[in-house]
Design a protein around this motif. Structure first.
Motif, short mmCIF file in Angstrom:
data_model
loop_
_atom_site.label_atom_id
_atom_site.label_comp_id
_atom_site.label_asym_id
_atom_site.label_seq_id
_atom_site.Cartn_x
_atom_site.Cartn_y
_atom_site.Cartn_z
N ASP A 151 24.52 7.72 9.26
CA ASP A 151 25.63 6.79 9.09
C ASP A 151 26.20 6.96 7.68
OD1 ASP A 151 27.15 4.44 8.49
OD2 ASP A 151 26.27 3.48 10.24
N LEU A 152 27.48 7.28 7.58
CA LEU A 152 28.10 7.58 6.28
C LEU A 152 27.93 6.43 5.28
CD1 LEU A 152 29.95 9.35 4.50
CD2 LEU A 152 31.91 8.34 5.65
N MET A 187 31.91 14.50 11.83
CA MET A 187 32.85 14.95 10.81
C MET A 187 32.67 16.45 10.56
SD MET A 187 32.26 11.75 8.28
CE MET A 187 32.24 10.09 8.94
N GLY A 188 33.41 16.97 9.63
CA GLY A 188 33.31 18.39 9.29
C GLY A 188 34.68 18.96 9.01
N SER A 189 34.74 19.89 8.05
CA SER A 189 36.00 20.54 7.66
C SER A 189 37.10 19.54 7.30
CB SER A 189 36.50 21.45 8.79
OG SER A 189 35.53 22.42 9.08
N SER A 199 30.19 16.52 6.13
CA SER A 199 31.52 15.91 6.25
C SER A 199 32.66 16.83 5.81
CB SER A 199 31.57 14.61 5.44
OG SER A 199 31.25 14.86 4.11
N LEU A 200 32.42 17.67 4.82
CA LEU A 200 33.53 18.43 4.26
C LEU A 200 33.52 19.91 4.64
CD1 LEU A 200 33.56 16.94 0.65
CD2 LEU A 200 34.54 15.98 2.72
N VAL A 201 32.35 20.48 4.92
CA VAL A 201 32.25 21.92 5.08
C VAL A 201 31.95 22.34 6.52
CG1 VAL A 201 31.08 24.00 4.24
CG2 VAL A 201 31.40 22.06 2.70
N GLY A 202 31.05 21.60 7.20
CA GLY A 202 30.57 22.02 8.53
C GLY A 202 31.65 22.02 9.61
N CYS A 234 36.55 6.27 -0.73
CA CYS A 234 36.77 7.54 -0.03
C CYS A 234 36.15 7.50 1.37
CB CYS A 234 36.17 8.70 -0.82
SG CYS A 234 36.94 8.95 -2.41
N ALA A 235 34.93 6.94 1.46
CA ALA A 235 34.27 6.81 2.76
C ALA A 235 35.11 5.94 3.70
CB ALA A 235 32.88 6.21 2.59
#
Length: 566
Positions: free
Chosen positions: A260-261, A322-324, A393-396, A305-306
């Motif tokens: 959970d973020l 999430m991802g990318s 959250s940002l790369v996968g 941001c979250a």
């Protein structure tokens, strides 16, 4: 309106705190309310550089959060009520910050507890209700400890603790008060064993989480201990050090297994609170205050941001979906990364100046191997869960709905984050120049100097490995699931504080209800009286209905007995 007034007041208080610091002034404003059994009850306001600086930070962050809420809570029909609750929350914190008196501290303390309950149950569903009850009841323990402290302080003829801290340090009353204050601070700052309410309080709206976890509710306990630090005995500080380090380690470990973020960021707050408590227990209250302020800046931005990410993903909080996001929310992800790196202690961001200094001072004031290792392992775990979060959250891979519309379109939300991001980058160095009149002189061997960098690199590797493992584990690896469940459940603390507290009392209540209330007390008590009265009533009724027959039968019987006797 509130946004602008808080912002202007924050700037004025910041300038005022610098003036107080330069001139080394402290103002204490007293207004006597009443005298009760030779104990004076005064309304006291403490104006020194520490209270003014903290107030300016709280007001600045809350002004940005209120501005952020205007867009984040746009669809809410009761937006004004929400904003007023946040304002009440901030005012309660103000009262707590400027009070050198235990009575007025209790007012601010209870105000924080009450308004936080209202904000946690804001969405009015079963999850919010449970989280609100857990938050309120855990904080009540601290409120009771504070009330007991007030009762003990009656011995001194006044509740202005600031006058008695140092020269009454060895008095039994002051020792009792300091133990109670530490208990109160542990409940409010969610130290072990009261940690379970902090992730549960994530049921509140995200702007509230941003405010609570940066500069208000959870920092109240640390701030109170910073004020009380002169009265704390050696044994009490040792206990506080152990509890703080354990909380830091437990939260860092738990965040690596969480999906959970908001809960990951909440556990990171818990970890940083443990760090603040630990360095306070090692005797450096000013450094603890420094980390408190720098942490407030990047944690508020991190939650904002979250919130922006959750807002865009239709209120989805699971990081596996999430991802990318960096391709679709570039500006938000840029702020998110800067805040995350500041949390990790990346060189020359806000978190670096306080965190690196804490680790180096710990290395210089060597206490024992256990404390040293726990500090550095916890720092490594912080980096680990931060990079795991970034990876997911940002790369996968993007795992959300095929039909989606993600964009950095929230202008007001982005502006409020921009208002904080400058201080996330520059705040640490600015604070360091302001707070310390003489710089700390650190002299360490090269390996100990590089130790923080080594654990950071190890944390980066561990975070990426954790991500790969949880994404690619097969059925054979499911035997590890029990271990991960234990770690992610904060060492079973939420179960102990809910199920463990409720089960025995509710079971006892059921036993008493069945065996006493509906058992022998019912049989020998009210039911027995009722049955006896009913039998008597039936008997009397029978006599009243058949009185002539009974009279004649008794007359006949009397005649027979009379005849036999003759």
């Amino acid at each position: 309106m509130y946004f602008l007034s808080f912002l202007l007041l924050s700037i004025n208080l910041f300038i005022f705190s610098l003036w107080l610091m330069i001139n080394d002034y402290v103002f204490i404003i007293e207004y006597k309310l009443l005298v009760l059994n030779s104990s004076g009850l005064e309304m006291v306001i403490l104006v020194d550089w520490m209270s003014m600086l903290f107030m300016s930070f709280v007001l600045y962050i809350s002004s940005m959060v209120i501005y952020y809420s205007v867009e984040y809570m746009m669809g809410d029909l009761k937006l004004n009520r929400f904003i007023l609750l946040v304002v009440m929350f901030v005012l309660s914190m103000m009262l707590l910050i400027i009070s050198p008196n235990l009575i007025s501290i209790l007012l601010g303390w209870d105000g924080l507890g009450l308004v936080s309950y209202c904000l946690v149950i804001y969405y009015q569903n079963i999850k919010s209700y449970n989280a609100g009850m857990l938050t309120a009841l855990t904080n009540r323990i601290g409120d009771v400890a504070l009330l007991l402290g007030i009762a003990w302080m009656l011995n001194y003829g006044s509740w202005n603790y600031i006058f008695y801290l140092e020269f009454m340090k060895n008095d039994i009353s002051m020792q009792m008060i300091s133990w109670l204050i530490v208990l109160a601070a542990m409940t409010k700052s969610a130290q072990i064993p009261f940690s379970s309410w902090l992730p549960a309080a994530m049921a509140a709206p995200t702007p509230v989480s941003s405010l609570v976890h940066s500069s208000t509710l959870v920092t109240a306990g640390v701030y109170l201990l910073i004020r009380f630090n002169f009265a704390l005995s050696y044994n009490l500080l040792l206990l506080l050090l152990f509890i703080g380090t354990m909380t830091m380690f437990m939260a860092g470990l738990g965040a690596n297994f969480e999906f959970d973020l908001k809960k990951i960021i909440a556990l990171s707050t818990l970890s940083q609170l443990g760090l603040m408590m630990s360095i306070l227990a090692l005797g450096d209250y000013k450094l603890s205050f420094f980390h408190l302020l720098s942490h407030a800046l990047f944690k508020a931005t991190l939650f904002m941001c979250a919130g922006c990410i959750i807002h865009n993903l239709n209120n989805c909080q699971d990081i596996r979906f999430m991802g990318s996001l960096v391709k679709q929310l570039p500006l938000t992800c840029c702020f998110f990364n800067i805040s995350n790196l500041s949390l990790c202690g990346f060189p020359f961001l806000a978190g670096f100046y306080s965190k690196d200094l804490i680790l180096e001072i710990l290395s210089m004031n060597y206490l024992n191997m256990f404390i040293y290792l726990i500090f550095f392992i916890s720092t490594g775990l912080t980096v680990s869960y931060s990079f795991r979060l970034v990876y997911y959250s940002l790369v996968g891979d993007f795992n959300f709905l095929a039909l989606h519309s993600l964009s950095d379109s929230g202008k007001i939300m982005l502006k409020s984050m921009m208002g904080l991001i400058f201080f996330v980058i520059m705040g640490g160095s600015i604070l360091m120049w302001i707070l310390f009149s003489t710089p700390y002189f650190i002299c360490l061997p090269i390996l100990m100097k590089l130790m923080a960098l080594i654990v950071t690199m190890f944390g980066v590797w561990l975070g990426i490995e954790f991500s790969y493992f949880t994404l690619n584990y097969d059925v054979k690896s499911l035997k590890l699931i029990n271990i991960s469940l234990f770690f992610s459940s904060m060492w079973n603390m939420p179960i102990l504080s809910t199920f463990g507290v409720n089960y025995l009392s509710i079971n006892l209540g059921k036993f008493l209800y069945l065996n006493i209330d509906q058992g022998w007390s019912e049989y020998f008590g009210s039911q027995k009286i009722y049955l006896n009265m009913k039998k008597m009533s039936i008997f009397n009724q029978f006599i009243f209905f058949n009185n002539m027959k009974i009279y004649f039968m008794l007359l006949v019987l009397y005649m027979i007995i009379l005849f036999l006797m003759i």
